[in-house]
Design a protein around this motif. Structure first.
Motif, PDB file in Angstrom:
ATOM      1  N   PRO A   1       0.830  -1.203   0.000  1.00 42.11           N
ATOM      2  CA  PRO A   1       0.000   0.000   0.000  1.00 42.11           C
ATOM      3  C   PRO A   1       0.863   1.249   0.000  1.00 42.11           C
ATOM      4  O   PRO A   1       1.996   1.250   0.490  1.00 42.11           O
ATOM      5  N   ALA A   2       0.333   2.320  -0.558  1.00 40.61           N
ATOM      6  CA  ALA A   2       1.061   3.580  -0.603  1.00 40.61           C
ATOM      7  C   ALA A   2       1.289   4.100   0.815  1.00 40.61           C
ATOM      8  O   ALA A   2       0.392   4.009   1.664  1.00 40.61           O
ATOM      9  N   PRO A   3       2.469   4.633   1.087  1.00 35.05           N
ATOM     10  CA  PRO A   3       2.722   5.177   2.437  1.00 35.05           C
ATOM     11  C   PRO A   3       1.882   6.418   2.685  1.00 35.05           C
ATOM     12  O   PRO A   3       1.590   7.184   1.771  1.00 35.05           O
ATOM     13  N   PHE A   4       1.482   6.609   3.941  1.00 31.81           N
ATOM     14  CA  PHE A   4       0.714   7.807   4.281  1.00 31.81           C
ATOM     15  C   PHE A   4       1.028   8.236   5.710  1.00 31.81           C
ATOM     16  O   PHE A   4       1.424   7.424   6.550  1.00 31.81           O
ATOM     17  N   ILE A   5       0.856   9.529   5.962  1.00 31.59           N
ATOM     18  CA  ILE A   5       0.878  10.110   7.312  1.00 31.59           C
ATOM     19  C   ILE A   5      -0.330  11.019   7.390  1.00 31.59           C
ATOM     20  O   ILE A   5      -0.450  11.976   6.619  1.00 31.59           O
ATOM     21  N   THR A   6      -1.259  10.721   8.270  1.00 30.27           N
ATOM     22  CA  THR A   6      -2.489  11.513   8.336  1.00 30.27           C
ATOM     23  C   THR A   6      -2.212  12.874   8.974  1.00 30.27           C
ATOM     24  O   THR A   6      -1.423  12.977   9.917  1.00 30.27           O
ATOM     25  N   VAL A 136       1.681  18.796  19.529  1.00 30.08           N
ATOM     26  CA  VAL A 136       1.255  18.201  18.267  1.00 30.08           C
ATOM     27  C   VAL A 136       0.904  16.743  18.530  1.00 30.08           C
ATOM     28  O   VAL A 136       1.758  15.964  18.953  1.00 30.08           O
ATOM     29  N   PRO A 137      -0.351  16.329  18.312  1.00 33.52           N
ATOM     30  CA  PRO A 137      -0.723  14.939  18.607  1.00 33.52           C
ATOM     31  C   PRO A 137      -0.073  13.965  17.629  1.00 33.52           C
ATOM     32  O   PRO A 137       0.255  14.339  16.499  1.00 33.52           O
ATOM     33  N   PRO A 138       0.129  12.722  18.042  1.00 35.12           N
ATOM     34  CA  PRO A 138       0.684  11.716  17.118  1.00 35.12           C
ATOM     35  C   PRO A 138      -0.221  11.568  15.895  1.00 35.12           C
ATOM     36  O   PRO A 138      -1.445  11.600  16.002  1.00 35.12           O
ATOM     37  N   ARG A 139       0.401  11.405  14.737  1.00 32.78           N
ATOM     38  CA  ARG A 139      -0.360  11.261  13.499  1.00 32.78           C
ATOM     39  C   ARG A 139      -0.363   9.806  13.056  1.00 32.78           C
ATOM     40  O   ARG A 139       0.608   9.087  13.249  1.00 32.78           O
ATOM     41  N   GLY A 140      -1.474   9.388  12.474  1.00 32.13           N
ATOM     42  CA  GLY A 140      -1.571   8.016  11.995  1.00 32.13           C
ATOM     43  C   GLY A 140      -0.687   7.796  10.783  1.00 32.13           C
ATOM     44  O   GLY A 140      -0.493   8.682   9.962  1.00 32.13           O
ATOM     45  N   THR A 141      -0.131   6.590  10.668  1.00 30.08           N
ATOM     46  CA  THR A 141       0.737   6.266   9.542  1.00 30.08           C
ATOM     47  C   THR A 141       0.799   4.757   9.372  1.00 30.08           C
ATOM     48  O   THR A 141       0.514   4.005  10.311  1.00 30.08           O
ATOM     49  N   ASN A 142       1.126   4.310   8.171  1.00 29.86           N
ATOM     50  CA  ASN A 142       1.368   2.886   7.947  1.00 29.86           C
ATOM     51  C   ASN A 142       2.852   2.598   7.760  1.00 29.86           C
ATOM     52  O   ASN A 142       3.234   1.553   7.259  1.00 29.86           O
ATOM     53  N   ILE A 143       3.710   3.547   8.175  1.00 30.43           N
ATOM     54  CA  ILE A 143       5.159   3.378   8.097  1.00 30.43           C
ATOM     55  C   ILE A 143       5.673   3.043   9.498  1.00 30.43           C
ATOM     56  O   ILE A 143       5.516   3.842  10.420  1.00 30.43           O
ATOM     57  N   ALA A 144       6.265   1.865   9.658  1.00 28.19           N
ATOM     58  CA  ALA A 144       6.728   1.423  10.976  1.00 28.19           C
ATOM     59  C   ALA A 144       8.113   0.806  10.850  1.00 28.19           C
ATOM     60  O   ALA A 144       8.271  -0.419  10.834  1.00 28.19           O
ATOM     61  N   ARG A 184      16.599  -3.030   5.216  1.00 25.24           N
ATOM     62  CA  ARG A 184      17.165  -3.094   6.576  1.00 25.24           C
ATOM     63  C   ARG A 184      16.152  -2.616   7.608  1.00 25.24           C
ATOM     64  O   ARG A 184      16.068  -3.180   8.706  1.00 25.24           O
ATOM     65  N   PHE A 185      15.374  -1.593   7.252  1.00 26.29           N
ATOM     66  CA  PHE A 185      14.433  -1.028   8.213  1.00 26.29           C
ATOM     67  C   PHE A 185      13.001  -1.521   8.004  1.00 26.29           C
ATOM     68  O   PHE A 185      12.063  -1.003   8.631  1.00 26.29           O
ATOM     69  N   GLY A 186      12.829  -2.504   7.140  1.00 29.58           N
ATOM     70  CA  GLY A 186      11.524  -3.136   6.987  1.00 29.58           C
ATOM     71  C   GLY A 186      10.456  -2.257   6.375  1.00 29.58           C
ATOM     72  O   GLY A 186       9.265  -2.413   6.678  1.00 29.58           O
ATOM     73  N   ILE A 187      10.867  -1.310   5.533  1.00 29.16           N
ATOM     74  CA  ILE A 187       9.901  -0.431   4.871  1.00 29.16           C
ATOM     75  C   ILE A 187      10.141  -0.479   3.370  1.00 29.16           C
ATOM     76  O   ILE A 187      11.163  -0.983   2.902  1.00 29.16           O
ATOM     77  N   SER A 188       9.206   0.037   2.614  1.00 29.64           N
ATOM     78  CA  SER A 188       9.352   0.066   1.161  1.00 29.64           C
ATOM     79  C   SER A 188      10.222   1.240   0.737  1.00 29.64           C
ATOM     80  O   SER A 188      10.401   2.219   1.485  1.00 29.64           O
ATOM     81  N   VAL A 189      10.763   1.150  -0.476  1.00 29.51           N
ATOM     82  CA  VAL A 189      11.519   2.272  -1.031  1.00 29.51           C
ATOM     83  C   VAL A 189      10.616   3.503  -1.135  1.00 29.51           C
ATOM     84  O   VAL A 189      11.039   4.624  -0.865  1.00 29.51           O
ATOM     85  N   SER A 190       9.348   3.289  -1.500  1.00 25.96           N
ATOM     86  CA  SER A 190       8.430   4.426  -1.614  1.00 25.96           C
ATOM     87  C   SER A 190       8.210   5.096  -0.268  1.00 25.96           C
ATOM     88  O   SER A 190       8.080   6.322  -0.180  1.00 25.96           O
ATOM     89  N   ALA A 191       8.198   4.311   0.823  1.00 25.17           N
ATOM     90  CA  ALA A 191       8.056   4.909   2.152  1.00 25.17           C
ATOM     91  C   ALA A 191       9.302   5.709   2.523  1.00 25.17           C
ATOM     92  O   ALA A 191       9.217   6.791   3.116  1.00 25.17           O
ATOM     93  N   LEU A 192      10.475   5.186   2.165  1.00 19.61           N
ATOM     94  CA  LEU A 192      11.725   5.905   2.433  1.00 19.61           C
ATOM     95  C   LEU A 192      11.753   7.225   1.670  1.00 19.61           C
ATOM     96  O   LEU A 192      12.149   8.264   2.218  1.00 19.61           O
ATOM     97  N   LEU A 193      11.312   7.200   0.432  1.00 20.33           N
ATOM     98  CA  LEU A 193      11.267   8.417  -0.370  1.00 20.33           C
ATOM     99  C   LEU A 193      10.203   9.386   0.151  1.00 20.33           C
ATOM    100  O   LEU A 193      10.376  10.600   0.105  1.00 20.33           O
TER     101      LEU A 193
END
Length: 221
Positions: A1-6, A136-144, A184-193
């Motif tokens: 899935p596409a990375p997001f930060i709400t 600033v409250p924590p924001r939802g994300t699928n990047i972990a 190494r960090f268990g994320i997608s290249v798109s999330a890193l970008l």
């Protein structure tokens, strides 16, 4: 899935306080409010000033002292106005800052363009400094991200972690590849970008520039 930060919900006040200059010449109340699209506005109310110059407000990461001269305009700032005994208001966009909590200080400074004012209130002179307490409250994300340790083509150093121990910043080592660092960090290249917009690679193999600092904490973006 596409990375997001709400984004922070619209109307959320993430910083608020009263500000006064040391000699009481300037008073106002400010709030930084989320717009709901990932940006913020700064609202100033009850502004009064007895100084014969216009003044502005900006946010800084490193605090100057009253009387210093500033050459960098800071972030999230604008001119408020000139001398007034009648409380005034102003509002402006905070700018393209989605996570403002690294800006620890609000700075009030002279925006005068006149050469005929005293040097202590001339252009760029700091008139008041106030610490900013962000909420600033924590924001939802699928990047972990989770650090699995150095592997081939991802041997750089983890420079910082979050309060929970998650990776926060990583320094690229020679020969690091973007896809290996992401693995190494268990994320997608798109999330890193997504967290490091404008990140550049060197060649078709997609080597990263050694010494580059990568953001790995989505809540820092």
């Amino acid at each position: 899935p596409a990375p997001f930060i709400t984004p922070v919900p619209a109307g959320t006040v993430v910083a608020e306080s009263d500000v006064a200059s040391p000699k009481g010449s300037i008073h106002f109340h400010y709030r930084v409010v989320a717009t709901g699209d990932g940006t913020y506005t700064t609202d100033v109310t009850d502004f009064t000033s007895s100084l014969p110059v216009p003044v502005g407000v900006s946010f800084y990461q490193v605090a100057p002292s009253v009387g210093d001269g500033i050459t960098f305009g800071g972030d999230g700032g604008s001119e408020i106005g000139g001398p007034t005994a009648t409380p005034a208001s102003a509002s402006w966009s905070f700018g393209a800052v989605t996570q403002p909590s690294y800006l620890s200080t609000l700075v009030v400074h002279s925006t005068s363009t006149s050469p005929d004012v005293p040097v202590e209130i001339s252009a760029g002179k700091v008139l008041a400094v106030a610490p900013v307490a962000w909420s600033v409250p924590p924001r939802g994300t699928n990047i972990a991200p989770v650090d699995s340790g150095a592997v081939a083509f991802a041997t750089g150093a983890l420079e910082a972690t979050t309060a929970s121990g998650s990776p926060k910043r990583y320094t690229v080592a020679p020969d690091d590849l973007i896809d290996a660092v992401a693995r190494r960090f268990g994320i997608s290249v798109s999330a890193l970008l997504y967290m490091n917009q404008g990140l550049q690679v060197i060649d078709d193999a997609q080597h990263l520039f050694a010494g580059t600092t990568l953001v790995l904490d989505p809540d820092s973006v």
